[in-house]
Design a protein around this motif. Structure first.
Motif, mmCIF file in Angstrom:
data_model
loop_
_atom_site.group_PDB
_atom_site.id
_atom_site.type_symbol
_atom_site.label_atom_id
_atom_site.label_comp_id
_atom_site.label_asym_id
_atom_site.label_seq_id
_atom_site.Cartn_x
_atom_site.Cartn_y
_atom_site.Cartn_z
ATOM 1 N N GLU A 86 34.473 50.409 38.950
ATOM 2 C CA GLU A 86 35.368 50.892 39.723
ATOM 3 C C GLU A 86 35.999 49.727 40.326
ATOM 4 O O GLU A 86 35.434 48.561 40.851
ATOM 5 C CB GLU A 86 34.625 51.642 40.995
ATOM 6 N N VAL A 87 37.500 49.725 40.793
ATOM 7 C CA VAL A 87 38.046 48.923 41.458
ATOM 8 C C VAL A 87 38.334 49.002 42.745
ATOM 9 O O VAL A 87 38.837 50.063 43.045
ATOM 10 C CB VAL A 87 39.697 48.794 40.428
ATOM 11 N N ARG A 88 38.014 48.051 43.426
ATOM 12 C CA ARG A 88 38.327 48.428 45.189
ATOM 13 C C ARG A 88 39.342 47.051 45.552
ATOM 14 O O ARG A 88 38.784 45.864 45.624
ATOM 15 C CB ARG A 88 36.992 48.055 45.735
ATOM 16 N N GLY A 89 40.524 47.235 45.327
ATOM 17 C CA GLY A 89 41.719 46.169 45.634
ATOM 18 C C GLY A 89 41.387 45.238 44.713
ATOM 19 O O GLY A 89 41.729 45.588 43.476
ATOM 20 N N SER A 90 41.024 43.938 44.746
ATOM 21 C CA SER A 90 41.079 42.851 43.910
ATOM 22 C C SER A 90 39.713 42.802 43.295
ATOM 23 O O SER A 90 39.233 41.657 42.693
ATOM 24 C CB SER A 90 41.407 41.575 44.518
ATOM 25 N N LEU A 101 28.042 46.174 29.406
ATOM 26 C CA LEU A 101 28.055 45.056 30.513
ATOM 27 C C LEU A 101 29.037 43.992 30.155
ATOM 28 O O LEU A 101 29.825 43.292 31.025
ATOM 29 C CB LEU A 101 26.686 44.500 30.778
ATOM 30 N N GLY A 102 28.941 43.489 28.834
ATOM 31 C CA GLY A 102 29.688 42.324 28.319
ATOM 32 C C GLY A 102 31.309 42.819 28.472
ATOM 33 O O GLY A 102 32.069 41.889 28.773
ATOM 34 N N LEU A 103 31.507 44.155 28.068
ATOM 35 C CA LEU A 103 32.912 44.649 28.231
ATOM 36 C C LEU A 103 33.304 44.367 29.718
ATOM 37 O O LEU A 103 34.588 44.263 29.800
ATOM 38 C CB LEU A 103 33.028 46.053 27.612
ATOM 39 N N ALA A 104 32.626 44.935 30.643
ATOM 40 C CA ALA A 104 32.857 44.685 32.185
ATOM 41 C C ALA A 104 33.142 43.455 32.512
ATOM 42 O O ALA A 104 34.108 43.167 33.224
ATOM 43 C CB ALA A 104 31.978 45.426 32.883
ATOM 44 N N TYR A 105 32.304 42.491 32.282
ATOM 45 C CA TYR A 105 32.506 40.866 32.499
ATOM 46 C C TYR A 105 33.754 40.561 31.891
ATOM 47 O O TYR A 105 34.280 39.543 32.454
ATOM 48 C CB TYR A 105 31.458 40.113 31.976
ATOM 49 N N THR A 106 33.983 41.089 30.545
ATOM 50 C CA THR A 106 35.432 40.547 30.122
ATOM 51 C C THR A 106 36.666 41.297 30.713
ATOM 52 O O THR A 106 37.634 40.381 31.008
ATOM 53 C CB THR A 106 35.341 40.913 28.832
ATOM 54 N N ARG A 107 36.389 42.377 31.015
ATOM 55 C CA ARG A 107 37.595 42.931 31.926
ATOM 56 C C ARG A 107 37.688 42.132 33.139
ATOM 57 O O ARG A 107 39.024 41.793 33.361
ATOM 58 C CB ARG A 107 37.314 44.521 32.160
ATOM 59 N N LEU A 108 36.721 41.864 33.933
ATOM 60 C CA LEU A 108 37.196 41.042 35.274
ATOM 61 C C LEU A 108 37.754 39.767 34.725
ATOM 62 O O LEU A 108 38.822 39.507 35.515
ATOM 63 C CB LEU A 108 35.911 40.756 35.736
#
Length: 276
Positions: free
Chosen positions: A22-26, A49-56
Motif C-alpha cells: 500500500e502506498v502512503r505518499g512516498s 516479498l522480493g517483488l515488493a522490495y524491488t518495486r520500492l
C-alpha cells in the motif's frame, strides 16, 4: 493537526499467504499477510516479498519502505514443510534479478538502495529477525518474542543472522542466542542493538510510519548516498568508505536538491526535494 493513523487493510487470506503493498505518499507499506499461520513464510510469500522490495527500489515516486505484519505476530519464520524442498535442492524462493530482502549481496541478486524500516510485534522468529537485521531501522512492540532457533530444527541461519548479530552485539552475545535458540524479549533486543525503539504494543507501525515519513521528506539522493556510505563502512571498513566522500559530495552538491536545500535555507521554509 496530525491526521489519525489509519491501519492498512489486508487483502483476503490466501492459503499460501501473501505480501500486501500500500502506498502512503512516498512510503511503501509492505504487509506480511498470513496471520492464521503466525505469518509463516511460504515460497509464494518470499517471492512476493522480493517483488515488493524491488518495486520500492524501481519506483522513483517511492522513497522509503516499511515492512510490517498483519495480526498478533510478525512472523514465526519460514514455513519449513513448504520451504524445505527448496533448501534441499539449494534453490532460492526469490527469483534472480530481484532485490534480495535479506540484502546479502549474493551473485544474481540486487541490493536495496532505499531505506527500509520494520515494525515488529509478538512472535518474531528466525527469518523475522534476519529481515530486521537486513533493514535500517526497527521499531519493536514491547510484547515481542524473539528467537533465532534454527539449531533446534537441525539447520543453520543463512539469512544474515550469523553475520549481523555479531556485528551488532559482539561475538559472545551473538553465539548466546544463535547456539541456544532461546527466546528473548524487546529489552534484550534493544540492548543488543537489534532494534532501535521499543514502544507499547499497537504503536509499532504508527511509530515506524511516522519515522519513514520524516525520512521521505529529506533529499532522496542524499538519503541513499548516506545509507550506502554507512553500509560500505560496515562491510568494507571506514577507510574504504572515506574514499567516496569527495566524489559523492561533489555529485550531490551539483544536484537540483542541493540547490533547493540552500534556497529553502535562505527563504526560511521547508525544502521541496524532487530526487534530482
Amino acid at each position: 493537526m496530525n491526521t489519525p493513523f489509519q491501519p492498512p487493510t489486508p487483502t483476503p487470506l490466501h492459503p499460501e499467504g501473501s505480501i500486501d503493498t500500500e502506498v502512503r505518499g512516498s512510503v511503501l507499506l509492505i504487509g506480511i499477510n498470513r496471520p492464521n499461520k503466525r505469518n509463516g513464510f511460504t515460497p509464494k510469500m518470499y517471492r512476493e516479498l522480493g517483488l515488493a522490495y524491488t518495486r520500492l527500489d524501481d519506483d522513483p515516486a517511492l522513497r522509503v519502505g516499511v515492512l510490517h505484519a498483519f495480526g498478533e505476530h510478525f512472523t514465526a519464520g519460514l514455513d519449513l514443510p513448504t520451504i524445505a524442498p527448496l533448501m534441499q535442492r539449494g534453490e532460492k524462493a526469490v527469483p534472480l534479478g530481484l532485490v534480495d530482502p535479506v540484502d546479502l549481496g549474493m551473485p544474481g541478486y540486487r541490493r536495496r538502495t532505499k531505506p527500509m524500516l520494520v515494525a515488529v510485534q509478538g512472535i518474531t522468529y528466525t527469518l523475522g529477525i534476519e529481515l530486521m537485521l537486513a533493514a535500517d531501522i526497527v521499531v519493536a512492540a514491547d510484547n515481542c518474542r524473539f528467537s533465532q532457533l534454527e539449531v533446534k530444527r537441525g539447520i543453520m541461519a543463512t539469512g544474515g543472522a550469523t553475520l549481523r548479530m555479531a556485528e551488532r552485539a559482539g561475538l559472545g552475545n551473538a553465539l548466546l542466542h544463535l547456539l541456544t535458540g532461546d527466546e528473548f524479549g524487546a529489552p534484550e533486543a534493544l540492548r543488543l542493538n537489534f532494534v532501535q525503539k521499543v514502544v507499547p504494543a499497537g504503536q509499532e507501525l504508527p511509530t515506524a510510519l511516522a519515522l519513514a515519513e520524516v525520512i521521505a521528506e529529506q533529499a532522496p539522493l542524499a538519503v541513499v548516498a548516506t545509507r550506502q556510505n554507512v553500509l560500505k563502512a560496515i562491510e568494507h571498513g571506514p577507510l574504504v568508505a572515506m574514499h567516496d566522500f569527495i566524489d559523492t559530495q561533489q555529485r550531490l552538491s551539483r544536484s537540483e536538491d542541493a540547490r533547493e536545500g540552500v534556497q529553502s535555507f535562505i527563504d526560511k521554509r521547508p525544502a521541496r526535494f524532487t530526487g534530482r
